[in-house]
Motif scaffolding. Structure first.
Motif, PDB file in Angstrom:
ATOM      1  N   PHE A 227       0.884  -1.240  -0.134  1.00  0.00           N
ATOM      2  CA  PHE A 227       0.003  -0.090  -0.018  1.00  0.00           C
ATOM      3  C   PHE A 227       0.881   1.355  -0.061  1.00  0.00           C
ATOM      4  N   ALA A 228       1.826   1.232   0.768  1.00  0.00           N
ATOM      5  CA  ALA A 228       2.761   2.424   0.707  1.00  0.00           C
ATOM      6  C   ALA A 228       3.106   2.752  -0.791  1.00  0.00           C
ATOM      7  N   HIS A 229       3.905   1.649  -1.314  1.00  0.00           N
ATOM      8  CA  HIS A 229       4.297   1.697  -2.641  1.00  0.00           C
ATOM      9  C   HIS A 229       3.194   2.374  -3.661  1.00  0.00           C
ATOM     10  N   GLU A 230       1.926   1.967  -3.755  1.00  0.00           N
ATOM     11  CA  GLU A 230       1.160   2.544  -4.414  1.00  0.00           C
ATOM     12  C   GLU A 230       0.554   3.744  -3.799  1.00  0.00           C
ATOM     13  N   ARG A 231       0.462   4.120  -2.771  1.00  0.00           N
ATOM     14  CA  ARG A 231       0.077   5.400  -2.353  1.00  0.00           C
ATOM     15  C   ARG A 231       1.130   6.513  -2.555  1.00  0.00           C
ATOM     16  N   LYS A 232       2.295   6.237  -2.770  1.00  0.00           N
ATOM     17  CA  LYS A 232       3.335   7.150  -3.573  1.00  0.00           C
ATOM     18  C   LYS A 232       2.939   7.494  -4.927  1.00  0.00           C
ATOM     19  N   GLN A 233       2.563   6.496  -5.677  1.00  0.00           N
ATOM     20  CA  GLN A 233       2.582   6.575  -7.020  1.00  0.00           C
ATOM     21  C   GLN A 233       1.046   7.649  -7.232  1.00  0.00           C
ATOM     22  N   ARG A 234       0.173   7.328  -6.494  1.00  0.00           N
ATOM     23  CA  ARG A 234      -1.136   7.888  -6.176  1.00  0.00           C
ATOM     24  C   ARG A 234      -0.939   9.520  -5.936  1.00  0.00           C
ATOM     25  N   MET A 235       0.229   9.825  -5.143  1.00  0.00           N
ATOM     26  CA  MET A 235       0.450  11.197  -4.783  1.00  0.00           C
ATOM     27  C   MET A 235       0.975  11.738  -5.931  1.00  0.00           C
ATOM     28  N   LYS A 236       1.780  11.112  -6.347  1.00  0.00           N
ATOM     29  CA  LYS A 236       2.547  11.922  -7.867  1.00  0.00           C
ATOM     30  C   LYS A 236       1.362  12.101  -8.805  1.00  0.00           C
ATOM     31  N   TYR A 237       0.598  10.970  -9.036  1.00  0.00           N
ATOM     32  CA  TYR A 237      -0.060  11.018 -10.340  1.00  0.00           C
ATOM     33  C   TYR A 237      -1.700  11.505 -10.349  1.00  0.00           C
ATOM     34  N   SER A 238      -2.190  11.512  -9.029  1.00  0.00           N
ATOM     35  CA  SER A 238      -3.712  11.921  -8.591  1.00  0.00           C
ATOM     36  C   SER A 238      -4.083  13.310  -9.266  1.00  0.00           C
ATOM     37  N   TYR A 239      -5.224  13.321 -10.090  1.00  0.00           N
ATOM     38  CA  TYR A 239      -5.566  14.529 -10.527  1.00  0.00           C
ATOM     39  C   TYR A 239      -6.044  15.597  -9.640  1.00  0.00           C
ATOM     40  N   LEU A 241      -5.899  17.937  -5.748  1.00  0.00           N
ATOM     41  CA  LEU A 241      -5.001  17.896  -4.492  1.00  0.00           C
ATOM     42  C   LEU A 241      -5.635  17.166  -3.261  1.00  0.00           C
ATOM     43  N   LYS A 242      -7.173  17.095  -3.232  1.00  0.00           N
ATOM     44  CA  LYS A 242      -7.971  16.295  -2.396  1.00  0.00           C
ATOM     45  C   LYS A 242      -7.341  14.877  -2.258  1.00  0.00           C
ATOM     46  N   GLU A 243      -7.121  14.364  -3.546  1.00  0.00           N
ATOM     47  CA  GLU A 243      -6.865  12.910  -3.598  1.00  0.00           C
ATOM     48  C   GLU A 243      -5.269  12.806  -3.279  1.00  0.00           C
ATOM     49  N   LYS A 244      -4.402  13.802  -3.865  1.00  0.00           N
ATOM     50  CA  LYS A 244      -3.052  13.496  -3.336  1.00  0.00           C
ATOM     51  C   LYS A 244      -2.840  13.528  -1.719  1.00  0.00           C
ATOM     52  N   PHE A 245      -3.708  14.639  -1.125  1.00  0.00           N
ATOM     53  CA  PHE A 245      -3.582  14.522   0.362  1.00  0.00           C
ATOM     54  C   PHE A 245      -4.243  13.393   0.987  1.00  0.00           C
ATOM     55  N   LYS A 246      -5.367  12.872   0.495  1.00  0.00           N
ATOM     56  CA  LYS A 246      -5.746  11.594   1.081  1.00  0.00           C
ATOM     57  C   LYS A 246      -4.747  10.536   1.211  1.00  0.00           C
ATOM     58  N   ASN A 247      -3.968  10.472  -0.041  1.00  0.00           N
ATOM     59  CA  ASN A 247      -3.057   9.142  -0.145  1.00  0.00           C
ATOM     60  C   ASN A 247      -1.858   9.640   0.277  1.00  0.00           C
ATOM     61  N   ALA A 248      -1.521  10.903   0.660  1.00  0.00           N
ATOM     62  CA  ALA A 248      -0.373  11.375   1.563  1.00  0.00           C
ATOM     63  C   ALA A 248      -0.538  10.702   3.054  1.00  0.00           C
ATOM     64  N   PRO A 268       7.173  11.361  -2.899  1.00  0.00           N
ATOM     65  CA  PRO A 268       7.278  12.263  -4.071  1.00  0.00           C
ATOM     66  C   PRO A 268       6.671  13.763  -3.833  1.00  0.00           C
ATOM     67  N   LYS A 269       5.904  13.911  -2.863  1.00  0.00           N
ATOM     68  CA  LYS A 269       5.346  15.294  -2.324  1.00  0.00           C
ATOM     69  C   LYS A 269       5.756  15.391  -0.846  1.00  0.00           C
ATOM     70  N   LYS A 270       6.885  16.008  -0.698  1.00  0.00           N
ATOM     71  CA  LYS A 270       7.272  16.244   0.756  1.00  0.00           C
ATOM     72  C   LYS A 270       6.646  17.059   1.482  1.00  0.00           C
ATOM     73  N   ILE A 271       6.337  18.291   1.117  1.00  0.00           N
ATOM     74  CA  ILE A 271       5.619  19.136   1.769  1.00  0.00           C
ATOM     75  C   ILE A 271       4.192  18.698   2.107  1.00  0.00           C
TER      76      ILE A 271
END
Length: 301
Positions: A227-239, A241-248, A268-271
């Protein structure tokens, strides 16, 4: 060579595989190969499949491997498939009689190099569409835009071009884990290709909707690296900001489970990850509390 491969990952499912087999021998088009990936079964799956091969009613290829989980079975399937198209039908599911014919007809009429493949519908045993259909005017889409942009939810059936899906990395195999979300590869394909969308039924599924969160939380706990592997990719490619933050948030939670204290550097999204830390910690404790309650309840029963 056949036009499409139907591949079925299976693990100790000899008791339900005949349903899938019977649906395939009834197909109005026989322009397909059935590839069975036996992911370490200890029941009579091999003997059952060999009996079907001997019947010679449809073309069947059987591959046995040590247990790697669903994503490992997909890796093996993609390495073996040589047909133009492929579709996964799970061991407890089956295809309507005209599914192969409809897939091939739609692809012949509408498919081209722009598209990675087709998305169709799943239905349950009562004939109800799983989730929602596609909007009538939606002819092409990106998979990960379906929910956020078009409000399309529920499991769908993917038919991919084999040439396309072979371009992208295998699902990673993590020691002592047996699951990586399959959407990881679909997300990568989304960056380069579109998918055709049709309100056509390709698969009849055994769909059991569990109202509790216990099952998915157990998956998070059992397979945190996946799941951690997949969440990193979804942070990077989600369309969004809400989805990126949820996956973070989920990434932080999974990282705590595997004691990865370098997760900020790995993100991939440190901040966004730093902002998500308190929420990820709360989620971690909630998952642990919920799953521990489930274990205690089960032991009492």
């Amino acid at each position: 060579m056949k036009k499409i491969t139907v591949f079925t990952p299976t693990f100790n499912r000899a008791y339900c595989l005949p349903q899938c087999y019977n649906s395939l021998i009834k197909q109005t088009s026989q322009d397909f190969l059935w590839l069975i990936i036996d992911d370490g079964s200890t029941d009579n799956t091999r003997e059952l499949v060999e009996s079907w091969i001997n019947e010679e009613k449809i073309s069947i290829q059987y591959h046995y491997q040590e247990n790697q989980g669903m994503h490992g079975a997909h890796n093996s399937a993609y390495s073996l498939i040589n047909t133009e198209l492929n579709v996964c039908i799970d061991s407890d599911d089956f295809m309507p009689d005209n599914a192969i014919e409809r897939i091939l007809t739609l692809w012949q009429k509408h498919g081209n190099e722009k598209y990675a493949g087709i998305i169709g519908l799943d239905i349950d045993r009562q004939g109800n569409i799983i989730g929602t259909p596609f909007p009538e005017n939606l002819k092409e889409c990106k998979y990960y835009q379906l929910k956020s942009k078009y409000n399309v939810v529920g499991d769908k059936k993917f038919v991919y071009r084999t040439e396309v899906i072979k371009k992208y990395p295998d699902y990673p195999i993590f020691k002592e884990e047996r699951f990586v979300p399959l959407g990881y590869k679909y997300m990568l394909i989304d960056q380069d290709y579109w998918l055709l969308c049709f309100n056509e039924v390709f698969c009849d599924v055994e769909y059991m909707e569990d109202g509790s969160s216990l099952n998915i939380f157990n998956q998070y706990k059992k397979h945190p690296k996946g799941f951690a592997h997949e969440r990193k990719q979804r942070m990077k490619y989600s369309y969004t900001l809400k989805e990126k933050f949820k996956n973070a948030i989920h990434y932080v939670s999974s990282s705590i489970m595997i004691n990865n204290w370098k997760f900020i550097n790995d993100s991939p999204k440190k901040i966004l990850t730093i902002i998500a830390i308190p929420f990820g910690v709360i989620l971690y404790f909630y998952i642990m509390k919920t799953t521990n309650k489930g274990v205690m309840k089960k032991s009492k029963e």
